[in-house]
Design a protein around this motif. Sequence first.
Motif, PDB file in Angstrom:
ATOM      1  N   UNK A   1       0.814  -1.231   0.000  1.00 18.62           N
ATOM      2  CA  UNK A   1       0.000   0.000   0.000  1.00 18.62           C
ATOM      3  C   UNK A   1       0.842   1.273   0.000  1.00 18.62           C
ATOM      4  N   UNK A   2       1.985   1.202  -0.669  1.00 21.73           N
ATOM      5  CA  UNK A   2       2.842   2.373  -0.829  1.00 21.73           C
ATOM      6  C   UNK A   2       2.724   2.846  -2.278  1.00 21.73           C
ATOM      7  N   UNK A   3       2.299   4.080  -2.461  1.00 17.62           N
ATOM      8  CA  UNK A   3       2.172   4.640  -3.802  1.00 17.62           C
ATOM      9  C   UNK A   3       3.546   4.904  -4.402  1.00 17.62           C
ATOM     10  N   UNK A   4       3.633   4.786  -5.716  1.00 18.02           N
ATOM     11  CA  UNK A   4       4.893   5.048  -6.421  1.00 18.02           C
ATOM     12  C   UNK A   4       4.620   5.987  -7.591  1.00 18.02           C
ATOM     13  N   UNK A   5       5.350   7.083  -7.637  1.00 16.01           N
ATOM     14  CA  UNK A   5       5.291   8.011  -8.771  1.00 16.01           C
ATOM     15  C   UNK A   5       6.669   8.082  -9.410  1.00 16.01           C
ATOM     16  N   UNK A   6       6.730   7.860 -10.714  1.00 12.29           N
ATOM     17  CA  UNK A   6       8.003   7.934 -11.430  1.00 12.29           C
ATOM     18  C   UNK A   6       8.141   9.283 -12.114  1.00 12.29           C
ATOM     19  N   UNK A   7       9.259   9.927 -11.883  1.00  8.92           N
ATOM     20  CA  UNK A   7       9.570  11.197 -12.528  1.00  8.92           C
ATOM     21  C   UNK A   7      10.638  10.935 -13.586  1.00  8.92           C
ATOM     22  N   UNK A   8      10.326  11.238 -14.833  1.00  7.68           N
ATOM     23  CA  UNK A   8      11.257  11.010 -15.930  1.00  7.68           C
ATOM     24  C   UNK A   8      12.245  12.160 -15.997  1.00  7.68           C
ATOM     25  N   UNK A   9      13.518  11.848 -15.898  1.00  9.66           N
ATOM     26  CA  UNK A   9      14.560  12.869 -15.900  1.00  9.66           C
ATOM     27  C   UNK A   9      15.449  12.761 -17.145  1.00  9.66           C
ATOM     28  N   UNK A  10      15.745  11.521 -17.548  1.00  5.07           N
ATOM     29  CA  UNK A  10      16.745  11.308 -18.592  1.00  5.07           C
ATOM     30  C   UNK A  10      16.403  11.878 -19.949  1.00  5.07           C
ATOM     31  N   UNK A  11      15.143  12.167 -20.205  1.00  5.13           N
ATOM     32  CA  UNK A  11      14.760  12.725 -21.504  1.00  5.13           C
ATOM     33  C   UNK A  11      14.516  14.228 -21.445  1.00  5.13           C
ATOM     34  N   UNK A  12      14.900  14.854 -20.341  1.00 11.15           N
ATOM     35  CA  UNK A  12      14.681  16.298 -20.171  1.00 11.15           C
ATOM     36  C   UNK A  12      15.958  17.084 -20.510  1.00 11.15           C
ATOM     37  N   UNK A  13      15.776  18.354 -20.812  1.00 10.44           N
ATOM     38  CA  UNK A  13      16.907  19.245 -21.062  1.00 10.44           C
ATOM     39  C   UNK A  13      17.294  19.910 -19.745  1.00 10.44           C
ATOM     40  N   UNK A  14      18.238  19.302 -19.029  1.00 12.02           N
ATOM     41  CA  UNK A  14      18.641  19.776 -17.699  1.00 12.02           C
ATOM     42  C   UNK A  14      20.141  20.034 -17.699  1.00 12.02           C
ATOM     43  N   UNK A  15      20.526  21.248 -17.450  1.00 14.66           N
ATOM     44  CA  UNK A  15      21.949  21.549 -17.389  1.00 14.66           C
ATOM     45  C   UNK A  15      22.469  21.320 -15.973  1.00 14.66           C
ATOM     46  N   UNK A  16      23.773  21.211 -15.845  1.00 16.58           N
ATOM     47  CA  UNK A  16      24.381  20.938 -14.554  1.00 16.58           C
ATOM     48  C   UNK A  16      24.398  22.143 -13.628  1.00 16.58           C
ATOM     49  N   UNK A  17      24.756  21.873 -12.374  1.00 15.59           N
ATOM     50  CA  UNK A  17      24.840  22.923 -11.362  1.00 15.59           C
ATOM     51  C   UNK A  17      25.906  23.956 -11.743  1.00 15.59           C
ATOM     52  N   UNK A  18      25.586  25.240 -11.554  1.00 17.01           N
ATOM     53  CA  UNK A  18      26.523  26.324 -11.869  1.00 17.01           C
ATOM     54  C   UNK A  18      27.356  26.731 -10.653  1.00 17.01           C
ATOM     55  N   UNK A  19      27.127  26.096  -9.508  1.00 15.43           N
ATOM     56  CA  UNK A  19      27.856  26.419  -8.276  1.00 15.43           C
ATOM     57  C   UNK A  19      27.718  27.888  -7.898  1.00 15.43           C
TER      58      UNK A  19
END
Length: 209
Positions: A31-49
């Motif tokens: 009875x634990x819900x699971x939601x999947x968030x797709x990340x690998x197909x997104x345009x995400x740049x790295x941390x700029x610090x």
Amino acid sequence: MKVVAINGSPRIDGNTAQAIEIVAVELKKQNIDVETLQVGNKNIRGCMACMKCVELGRCVMDNDVVNEYIAKMKEADGLLLASPVYYSGVAGTMKAFLDRAFLVTGVTGNAFRYKVGAAITVVRRTGGMPTVDNLDRYIQYSEMFVPTANYWNVIHGANKGEIKEDLEGVQIGRILGKNMAWLMKAVELGKKEMGIPEKEKKDWMNFVR
């Protein structure tokens, strides 16, 4: 209770998604819900610090899904990080996302503290262990609790669906799901019965003289 799974593969329904589902089936049985968030197909740049997250409480870059996904992760009781293996490491977009998400939460109160976190990787041949170790670093940094299986959390397969032929890998995912569900419930009970230890302010130390 809820688990948010982060899929670091660019393939929405590939082997990494199927590995998540193996774990998710066992979680849902409890009875634990699971939601999947797709990340690998997104345009995400790295941390700029830039460290603007310290004052803003969110990542300064608002042109992608990172802040939206961080909010979902904060609300969850558990996190499952899943990535394919690229050059014996975490897929690039997944790492860019994790660097930003865990930095934001780490410098703004450590919202993942005492959640349950697990990692699983999918590999064609080798490099699974360095990748799962890398994913575990984010979890350990955040003071999360880590469930285990009966081997390391690596499933083998190249073409879509091949991971189902890795019977031991499938069993690892199954056991990981069962143990994750049990640990989440144990943590919830422990918080109710005993509370949690007082959080210490982080001591930052730069090794520069």
